[in-house]
Write an enzyme that holds these catalytic residues in place. Structure first.
Site, PDB file in Angstrom:
ATOM      1  N   HIS A 118      -2.567 -10.746  -3.147  1.00 48.48           N
ATOM      2  CA  HIS A 118      -1.821 -10.235  -4.302  1.00 48.48           C
ATOM      3  C   HIS A 118      -2.130 -11.063  -5.536  1.00 48.48           C
ATOM      4  O   HIS A 118      -2.717 -12.140  -5.448  1.00 48.48           O
ATOM      5  CB  HIS A 118      -0.313 -10.248  -4.033  1.00 48.48           C
ATOM      6  CG  HIS A 118       0.155  -9.092  -3.207  1.00 48.48           C
ATOM      7  ND1 HIS A 118       1.447  -8.978  -2.753  1.00 48.48           N
ATOM      8  CD2 HIS A 118      -0.488  -7.985  -2.742  1.00 48.48           C
ATOM      9  CE1 HIS A 118       1.588  -7.866  -2.053  1.00 48.48           C
ATOM     10  NE2 HIS A 118       0.410  -7.246  -2.023  1.00 48.48           N
ATOM     11  N   ASP A 167       6.759  -9.487  -5.053  1.00 48.61           N
ATOM     12  CA  ASP A 167       6.992  -9.849  -3.656  1.00 48.61           C
ATOM     13  C   ASP A 167       8.350 -10.528  -3.522  1.00 48.61           C
ATOM     14  O   ASP A 167       8.848 -11.154  -4.460  1.00 48.61           O
ATOM     15  CB  ASP A 167       5.875 -10.766  -3.157  1.00 48.61           C
ATOM     16  CG  ASP A 167       4.523 -10.048  -3.128  1.00 48.61           C
ATOM     17  OD1 ASP A 167       4.500  -8.813  -3.031  1.00 48.61           O
ATOM     18  OD2 ASP A 167       3.493 -10.745  -3.196  1.00 48.61           O
ATOM     19  N   SER A 209      -1.789  -1.923  -1.419  1.00 51.90           N
ATOM     20  CA  SER A 209      -0.954  -2.572  -2.435  1.00 51.90           C
ATOM     21  C   SER A 209      -1.736  -3.083  -3.633  1.00 51.90           C
ATOM     22  O   SER A 209      -1.137  -3.360  -4.671  1.00 51.90           O
ATOM     23  CB  SER A 209      -0.167  -3.731  -1.813  1.00 51.90           C
ATOM     24  OG  SER A 209      -1.027  -4.786  -1.434  1.00 51.90           O
TER      25      SER A 209
END
Length: 138
Positions: free
Chosen positions: A77, A102, A36
């Protein structure tokens, strides 16, 4: 005698690694389990993050890569937006390689640390071990 002396650097390295993994420093490792965050880092990379005082997590900037805990899993992230509600700072996060943000905002208390450095591929043994345990549990 000579052989024993030449292994001292290895012993020192192992001891420092154990102390590091045990969390005695303000830096902790986490293995990346997905893609990701490509191109920043990929599955199998080891990310080292810095832990801060809880209050410092209220002042993080958009663009900062954070490590947070959600549902017992560590996620790495990037912060893409933030807001404050009832004196709690919330962050909107997204993986660099993901198309959407998210699902849920992260409150500052869920943040474990901020990205410091990454080491490519070193996290694979941890991932393999975790995958093996998950298979055995099923």
């Amino acid at each position: 005698k000579q052989e024993w002396f030449s292994t001292i650097p290895l012993y020192i390295l192992v001891i420092v690694f154990i102390i590091f993994v045990a969390g005695f420093f303000n830096y902790e490792p986490v293995a990346i389990v997905s893609n990701s965050m490509i191109p920043s880092f990929a599955r199998g990379d080891l990310v080292i993050y810095e832990t801060l005082e809880q209050e410092e997590y209220k002042d993080l900037e958009v663009g900062t890569i954070i490590v947070f805990n959600t549902g017992g899993k560590y996620i790495v992230h990037r912060i893409i937006d933030k807001y404050e509600l009832n004196n709690i700072t919330y962050y909107i996060t997204k993986g660099d390689n993901n198309n959407t943000e998210d699902v849920s905002p992260i409150d500052h208390e869920s943040i474990m640390g901020i990205y410091s450095i990454d080491i490519p591929l070193i996290g694979y043994p941890s991932i393999w071990f975790n995958d093996l345990l998950n298979e055995l549990i099923r």
